[in-house]
Design a protein around this motif. Sequence first.
Motif, mmCIF file in Angstrom:
data_model
loop_
_atom_site.group_PDB
_atom_site.id
_atom_site.type_symbol
_atom_site.label_atom_id
_atom_site.label_comp_id
_atom_site.label_asym_id
_atom_site.label_seq_id
_atom_site.Cartn_x
_atom_site.Cartn_y
_atom_site.Cartn_z
ATOM 1 N N GLN A 34 -29.919 -11.522 32.773
ATOM 2 C CA GLN A 34 -28.661 -11.042 32.210
ATOM 3 C C GLN A 34 -28.020 -12.104 31.318
ATOM 4 N N CYS A 35 -27.975 -13.324 31.803
ATOM 5 C CA CYS A 35 -27.421 -14.425 31.011
ATOM 6 C C CYS A 35 -28.231 -14.616 29.730
ATOM 7 N N ALA A 36 -29.548 -14.555 29.837
ATOM 8 C CA ALA A 36 -30.414 -14.696 28.666
ATOM 9 C C ALA A 36 -30.135 -13.598 27.637
ATOM 10 N N SER A 37 -29.911 -12.387 28.121
ATOM 11 C CA SER A 37 -29.642 -11.264 27.218
ATOM 12 C C SER A 37 -28.322 -11.433 26.482
ATOM 13 N N TRP A 38 -27.281 -11.920 27.184
ATOM 14 C CA TRP A 38 -25.996 -12.138 26.521
ATOM 15 C C TRP A 38 -26.109 -13.204 25.442
ATOM 16 N N PRO A 187 -16.390 -3.820 29.483
ATOM 17 C CA PRO A 187 -17.356 -3.883 30.593
ATOM 18 C C PRO A 187 -18.772 -4.067 30.069
ATOM 19 N N PHE A 188 -19.572 -4.772 30.824
ATOM 20 C CA PHE A 188 -20.870 -5.223 30.347
ATOM 21 C C PHE A 188 -21.805 -4.086 29.949
ATOM 22 N N ARG A 189 -21.915 -3.065 30.775
ATOM 23 C CA ARG A 189 -22.862 -1.984 30.486
ATOM 24 C C ARG A 189 -22.452 -1.217 29.232
#
Length: 223
Positions: A34-38, A187-189
């Motif tokens: 998730q961190c990598a994707s952001w 929100p993230f999604r």
Amino acid sequence: MNEFSWKDVTNALSLANMILGLFSIFCSFCKKSQCASWMLLISFLLDMAVGAMTRHLTVCHRSGTKLNDFAVFTTFGLGSALLLGVDGPLNGSLVIIYVLAASFRLCFYSTGVPSTYKGLPCPYASCVLASTSLLTKGNTFILSCMALLMILFMMDQSYYPHDEILESENWKKMVYLGGVIMLLLSPFRLTAFYYLIWSLSYIFFPDALWGKAVCLRLQLQRN
């Protein structure tokens, strides 16, 4: 600011892009997809800003171009590929193929047509993978399928217009601004879904949605 100062700004943005790509790679190795994707989504916005400054201010220079190419390869080649993971031979092979496809796309796919790319630009392929990873919580099977599709688009001989999102119609600037706001506040999604729709619209409707300004400029130049 003089031209030298603007070169420093564009180089700094390219360097920031590369650093985010390295952080993304580190996060992938630490199993923090998730961190990598952001990191990749932020780099997607930075890459557009670098392109806009380079074109609008005419500050393109050899060292800056090389730095930006390294940043694109590190972030949207290696960083994006490692979202797939290297837990087995199949995943590892797909990572290698993705990196090779991004390399070929950057090195050998040139076009003599003004304001166009040949093959899908790597940042858009990366945006699709990062958004998919966030929406599916890193589902390896879905990510692998999307990666294969992005490889085909990158290696395809089709032409894609320069989106020139910060230099074109106001609605395109609003799309970019919306992406920035979504990263900061939403929100993230929902943010991941926004970026997925954005990138897919460019992939499947490049001329209808993103190429109108380019076509108009080409017609004016010919006239």
